[in-house]
Design a protein around this motif. Structure first.
Motif, short mmCIF file in Angstrom:
data_model
loop_
_atom_site.label_atom_id
_atom_site.label_comp_id
_atom_site.label_asym_id
_atom_site.label_seq_id
_atom_site.Cartn_x
_atom_site.Cartn_y
_atom_site.Cartn_z
N ILE A 42 -9.74 -2.26 -1.56
CA ILE A 42 -9.41 -0.90 -2.01
C ILE A 42 -9.22 -0.83 -3.53
CG2 ILE A 42 -7.74 0.98 -1.83
CD1 ILE A 42 -7.22 0.22 1.02
N GLY A 83 -11.93 -4.60 2.63
CA GLY A 83 -10.72 -5.26 2.17
C GLY A 83 -10.55 -5.29 0.67
N VAL A 142 -12.06 5.12 -0.31
CA VAL A 142 -10.90 4.45 0.28
C VAL A 142 -11.28 3.85 1.63
CG1 VAL A 142 -8.60 4.79 1.26
CG2 VAL A 142 -9.18 5.84 -0.92
N ALA A 143 -12.05 4.62 2.42
CA ALA A 143 -12.48 4.12 3.73
C ALA A 143 -13.33 2.87 3.59
CB ALA A 143 -13.24 5.22 4.47
N VAL A 169 0.82 -1.21 0.00
CA VAL A 169 0.00 0.00 0.00
C VAL A 169 0.85 1.26 0.00
CG1 VAL A 169 -1.68 1.34 1.30
CG2 VAL A 169 -1.95 -1.12 1.11
N SER A 211 -4.64 4.64 9.26
CA SER A 211 -5.36 4.03 8.14
C SER A 211 -5.01 4.80 6.87
CB SER A 211 -6.87 4.10 8.40
OG SER A 211 -7.30 5.46 8.43
N VAL A 212 -5.49 4.33 5.74
CA VAL A 212 -5.18 4.98 4.47
C VAL A 212 -6.04 6.24 4.28
CG1 VAL A 212 -5.06 4.70 1.96
CG2 VAL A 212 -4.57 2.76 3.45
N ILE A 261 0.87 6.10 7.34
CA ILE A 261 0.42 4.70 7.31
C ILE A 261 1.46 3.80 7.96
CG2 ILE A 261 -0.09 2.75 5.78
CD1 ILE A 261 -1.33 4.82 3.85
N GLU A 312 -11.16 -0.03 2.70
CA GLU A 312 -10.44 -0.57 3.86
C GLU A 312 -11.34 -1.47 4.69
OE1 GLU A 312 -7.04 2.15 5.57
OE2 GLU A 312 -8.83 3.37 5.27
N GLU A 313 -12.60 -1.06 4.85
CA GLU A 313 -13.53 -1.85 5.66
C GLU A 313 -13.85 -3.19 5.00
OE1 GLU A 313 -16.89 0.67 6.17
OE2 GLU A 313 -15.81 2.16 7.40
#
Length: 400
Positions: free
Chosen positions: A344, A342, A335-336, A284, A316-317, A311, A339-340
């Motif tokens: 992205i 998995g 992006v959020a 990442v 988080s990203v 990061i 991340e949640e």
């Protein structure tokens, strides 16, 4: 770092040739020994002042590189060895410099070098992003997939660039035409009008300014035009310098009319590259920094680097991207969500598609908006000059 051609014997007793990058000849011997090759002849490739090496002379268009990647992926998928595929492609590409470089890369691979290592010797042809994705594909055994992703990435980047060019081409052509007309009038039309003015006539200020500009251009053209050329070259050099590019980028998003177009194109490029790199297995942080650099925008690149640092510290990203203030809320939220869930890469791909469509739509709208604006600008330039020249004639007629 120099370039060396070598002739060596491999572990099967076969003679192989190739080209390798090294700081000195002894380093070449050591690197070849690490590849189980015994060097029999090493010659440094020297670049003369008139004729450079393939690396110095070769250049490639983004469309050519996309086609090359797609064709190479198809040949590898069909079971053709990479060296044979490269030799074949080197003979069928229309770009001779690019074809020569591909041939040399194939020779390096025959000499024992990896594909990604061979590409590193041609930084003007293959970017760090390209090399990293190839290296990732080699490591993971998915070289064909990496090449296909690169082809798609490059094709999308070409479409974005073409859309931006189509939006800016018309205004540039019209402005060049307007300045050509302006100088033509200063050279030929203004002297004719000056002959119509009776001696002793009190000329208005706009007329005196136009006559002064005409005298300057006609009498000192050998100074004016070199100065204009020097100004153009200087501005171009400044814009391409790190300080100048950063200054231009700092205001590019806030430009009237073109600002939103620039922002959407930069975000689209960033999201597309980020998605492609993550899908190829790049970490990442590395993918984020590479995507920022590939966007071509200084502020986005710096924000990506800062985000990568945070990061690594455990953030988080999405959070550092939001704190930068550069990325739109939609990008941060996607992006959020990525991340949640998995995923992205999938979210970034959707962002890229959305902004690419936005750029295409804005380009068509800008063309219809800019055309009348350019006509107004040309009308003001030409009409203003004619009014300034006719003012004294109107004054004389009124007095009579």
């Amino acid at each position: 770092m120099g370039s060396y051609k070598y002739v060596a014997i491999n572990k099967f007793g076969e003679t192989v040739t190739g080209r390798i990058e090294a700081s000195q000849e002894t380093s070449v011997v050591e690197r070849l020994r690490g590849l189980s090759l015994v060097a029999t002849e090493i010659n440094e490739v020297r670049q003369s002042s008139l004729f450079g090496t393939t690396k110095a002379k070769a250049s490639v268009k983004i469309g050519e590189l996309s086609l090359f990647s797609r064709q190479l992926a198809a040949m590898l998928n069909a079971g053709i060895p990479i060296t044979r595929a490269l030799f074949t492609l080197s003979k069928q590409v229309s770009n001779k410099g690019f074809g020569k470089a591909i041939e040399e890369i194939a020779q390096n691979i025959e000499g024992g070098a990896s594909f990604s290592e061979s590409l590193k010797g041609y930084p003007k042809l293959f970017s760090a992003l390209y090399v990293n994705m190839i290296q990732s594909g080699e490591t993971g055994g998915t070289l064909e997939t990496s090449l296909i992703r690169l082809s798609v990435q490059l094709q999308k980047a070409k479409e974005l660039r073409d859309n931006i060019r189509s939006a800016t081409f018309y205004p540039l052509v019209v402005m060049m035409f307007a300045f050509a007309v302006l100088f033509g009038m200063l050279f030929f039309l203004v002297p004719v009008f000056v002959g119509f003015f009776p001696e002793g006539t009190q000329l208005p200020l706009p007329t005196r300014v136009i006559i002064g500009m005409s005298d300057l251009v006609r009498n000192l053209w050998f100074i004016v035009f070199p100065l204009l050329i020097a100004l153009f070259v200087g501005l171009r050099a400044y814009v391409r310098s790190p300080a100048g590019k950063k200054r231009i980028d700092s205001v590019s998003f806030r430009l009237p009319i073109f600002g939103p177009l620039v922002q959407k194109s930069v975000i689209a490029s960033f999201a597309r590259t980020f998605s492609t790199l993550l899908s190829s297995g790049i970490a990442v942080v590395q993918a984020l920094e590479a995507s920022g650099a590939a966007s071509g925008h200084t502020l986005v690149s710096e924000a990506s680097k800062r985000a990568g640092e945070k990061i690594q510290e455990g953030s988080s990203v999405a959070v550092p991207l939001e704190e930068s203030g550069i990325f739109p809320p939609m990008v941060v939220q996607m992006v959020a969500v990525g991340e949640e869930t998995g995923d992205i890469p999938e979210m970034m791909d959707k962002v890229a598609v959305f902004y690419e469509e936005e750029v295409a739509t804005m380009t068509k709208g800008l063309t219809s908006l800019v055309e009348p604006l350019m006509l107004i600008v040309v009308g003001i330039l030409v009409g203003g000059m004619l009014v300034a020249l006719y003012l004294p004639i109107f004054t004389v007629i009124t007095q009579i």
